[in-house]
Motif scaffolding. Structure first.
Motif, PDB file in Angstrom:
ATOM      1  N   ARG A   9       0.869  -1.185   0.000  1.00 52.45           N
ATOM      2  CA  ARG A   9       0.000   0.000   0.000  1.00 52.45           C
ATOM      3  C   ARG A   9       0.896   1.221   0.000  1.00 52.45           C
ATOM      4  O   ARG A   9       2.026   1.188   0.496  1.00 52.45           O
ATOM      5  CB  ARG A   9      -0.881   0.016   1.256  1.00 52.45           C
ATOM      6  CG  ARG A   9      -1.796  -1.181   1.436  1.00 52.45           C
ATOM      7  CD  ARG A   9      -3.085  -1.090   0.634  1.00 52.45           C
ATOM      8  NE  ARG A   9      -3.792   0.140   0.859  1.00 52.45           N
ATOM      9  CZ  ARG A   9      -4.760   0.324   1.768  1.00 52.45           C
ATOM     10  NH1 ARG A   9      -5.156  -0.674   2.520  1.00 52.45           N
ATOM     11  NH2 ARG A   9      -5.353   1.492   1.902  1.00 52.45           N
ATOM     12  N   ARG A  32      -9.195  -7.606   1.220  1.00 50.12           N
ATOM     13  CA  ARG A  32     -10.260  -6.885   0.498  1.00 50.12           C
ATOM     14  C   ARG A  32     -11.346  -6.340   1.423  1.00 50.12           C
ATOM     15  O   ARG A  32     -12.309  -5.745   0.955  1.00 50.12           O
ATOM     16  CB  ARG A  32     -10.881  -7.809  -0.546  1.00 50.12           C
ATOM     17  CG  ARG A  32      -9.928  -8.164  -1.670  1.00 50.12           C
ATOM     18  CD  ARG A  32     -10.647  -8.864  -2.824  1.00 50.12           C
ATOM     19  NE  ARG A  32     -11.497  -9.960  -2.398  1.00 50.12           N
ATOM     20  CZ  ARG A  32     -11.178 -11.247  -2.463  1.00 50.12           C
ATOM     21  NH1 ARG A  32     -10.013 -11.604  -2.941  1.00 50.12           N
ATOM     22  NH2 ARG A  32     -12.031 -12.168  -2.064  1.00 50.12           N
ATOM     23  N   THR A  33     -11.205  -6.519   2.724  1.00 43.35           N
ATOM     24  CA  THR A  33     -12.237  -6.050   3.650  1.00 43.35           C
ATOM     25  C   THR A  33     -12.089  -4.568   3.949  1.00 43.35           C
ATOM     26  O   THR A  33     -11.002  -3.995   3.851  1.00 43.35           O
ATOM     27  CB  THR A  33     -12.186  -6.823   4.984  1.00 43.35           C
ATOM     28  OG1 THR A  33     -10.946  -6.539   5.640  1.00 43.35           O
ATOM     29  CG2 THR A  33     -12.356  -8.325   4.770  1.00 43.35           C
ATOM     30  N   GLU A  34     -13.192  -3.970   4.340  1.00 43.55           N
ATOM     31  CA  GLU A  34     -13.182  -2.562   4.733  1.00 43.55           C
ATOM     32  C   GLU A  34     -12.318  -2.353   5.981  1.00 43.55           C
ATOM     33  O   GLU A  34     -11.612  -1.348   6.103  1.00 43.55           O
ATOM     34  CB  GLU A  34     -14.612  -2.087   4.996  1.00 43.55           C
ATOM     35  CG  GLU A  34     -14.708  -0.605   5.304  1.00 43.55           C
ATOM     36  CD  GLU A  34     -16.145  -0.156   5.511  1.00 43.55           C
ATOM     37  OE1 GLU A  34     -16.345   0.711   6.387  1.00 43.55           O
ATOM     38  OE2 GLU A  34     -17.047  -0.652   4.815  1.00 43.55           O
ATOM     39  N   LEU A  35     -12.360  -3.320   6.888  1.00 44.90           N
ATOM     40  CA  LEU A  35     -11.547  -3.241   8.104  1.00 44.90           C
ATOM     41  C   LEU A  35     -10.063  -3.156   7.753  1.00 44.90           C
ATOM     42  O   LEU A  35      -9.342  -2.306   8.270  1.00 44.90           O
ATOM     43  CB  LEU A  35     -11.799  -4.462   8.992  1.00 44.90           C
ATOM     44  CG  LEU A  35     -10.893  -4.604  10.219  1.00 44.90           C
ATOM     45  CD1 LEU A  35     -11.100  -3.443  11.186  1.00 44.90           C
ATOM     46  CD2 LEU A  35     -11.145  -5.936  10.902  1.00 44.90           C
ATOM     47  N   ASP A  37      -8.763  -2.267   4.905  1.00 50.60           N
ATOM     48  CA  ASP A  37      -8.528  -1.032   4.152  1.00 50.60           C
ATOM     49  C   ASP A  37      -8.308   0.143   5.114  1.00 50.60           C
ATOM     50  O   ASP A  37      -7.366   0.920   4.946  1.00 50.60           O
ATOM     51  CB  ASP A  37      -9.707  -0.753   3.221  1.00 50.60           C
ATOM     52  CG  ASP A  37      -9.422   0.364   2.255  1.00 50.60           C
ATOM     53  OD1 ASP A  37      -8.370   0.318   1.569  1.00 50.60           O
ATOM     54  OD2 ASP A  37     -10.243   1.301   2.184  1.00 50.60           O
ATOM     55  N   ARG A  38      -9.159   0.264   6.133  1.00 53.66           N
ATOM     56  CA  ARG A  38      -8.990   1.332   7.132  1.00 53.66           C
ATOM     57  C   ARG A  38      -7.683   1.162   7.893  1.00 53.66           C
ATOM     58  O   ARG A  38      -6.955   2.128   8.129  1.00 53.66           O
ATOM     59  CB  ARG A  38     -10.166   1.339   8.117  1.00 53.66           C
ATOM     60  CG  ARG A  38     -11.423   1.980   7.590  1.00 53.66           C
ATOM     61  CD  ARG A  38     -12.461   2.235   8.677  1.00 53.66           C
ATOM     62  NE  ARG A  38     -12.631   1.121   9.603  1.00 53.66           N
ATOM     63  CZ  ARG A  38     -13.517   0.143   9.452  1.00 53.66           C
ATOM     64  NH1 ARG A  38     -14.313   0.124   8.414  1.00 53.66           N
ATOM     65  NH2 ARG A  38     -13.611  -0.821  10.351  1.00 53.66           N
ATOM     66  N   ASN A  41      -4.691   2.167   5.726  1.00 55.37           N
ATOM     67  CA  ASN A  41      -4.598   3.629   5.640  1.00 55.37           C
ATOM     68  C   ASN A  41      -4.069   4.226   6.942  1.00 55.37           C
ATOM     69  O   ASN A  41      -3.246   5.146   6.919  1.00 55.37           O
ATOM     70  CB  ASN A  41      -5.959   4.239   5.301  1.00 55.37           C
ATOM     71  CG  ASN A  41      -6.369   3.997   3.874  1.00 55.37           C
ATOM     72  OD1 ASN A  41      -5.530   3.747   3.001  1.00 55.37           O
ATOM     73  ND2 ASN A  41      -7.658   4.048   3.619  1.00 55.37           N
TER      74      ASN A  41
END
Length: 122
Positions: A9, A32-35, A37-38, A41
């Protein structure tokens, strides 16, 4: 046997600071999960803001968004929520305001000394 899925990333802050992080997971599903991804970041922003020198230093730092939590604890929490091992494999941080003379082993092609380590939590 543990065969980590790896992904890189990136984050660039105002064209002045750049961060690349390689994460290790057990599956691409978790990546690929939102968790995740957050989490990814958050780790990128933390490294940009705090300039850790290596993996051990990074994991020991208080997380910039929640200083009562260490980065290591954050990794553990995300691993528990995903129910799979998660790790920060390596990272590199560039800062155009950092003088080249300060960098160890200066060369014309950054990064000069990226932090490299493997730590799988979970």
């Amino acid at each position: 046997m543990f065969h980590p899925f790896r992904l890189i990333r990136s984050y660039v802050h105002q064209g002045r600071i750049g961060v690349l992080v390689e994460f290790g997971l057990e599956t691409d599903f978790a990546a690929r999960t939102e968790l995740f991804d957050r989490f990814g970041n958050d780790v990128l922003l933390h490294i940009a803001a705090s300039a850790p020198r290596d993996i051990e230093g990074l994991l020991a730092q208080p997380f910039v968004k929640r200083p009562e939590t260490s980065v290591s604890d954050l990794v553990s929490q995300v691993a528990a929520q995903l129910r799979e091992r998660v790790g920060i494999v390596r990272f590199v941080r560039w800062d155009v305001d950092e003088p080249i003379e300060r960098a160890p082993n200066p060369s014309p092609d950054p990064p000069w000394a990226p932090a490299v380590a493997l730590r799988i939590v979970g």
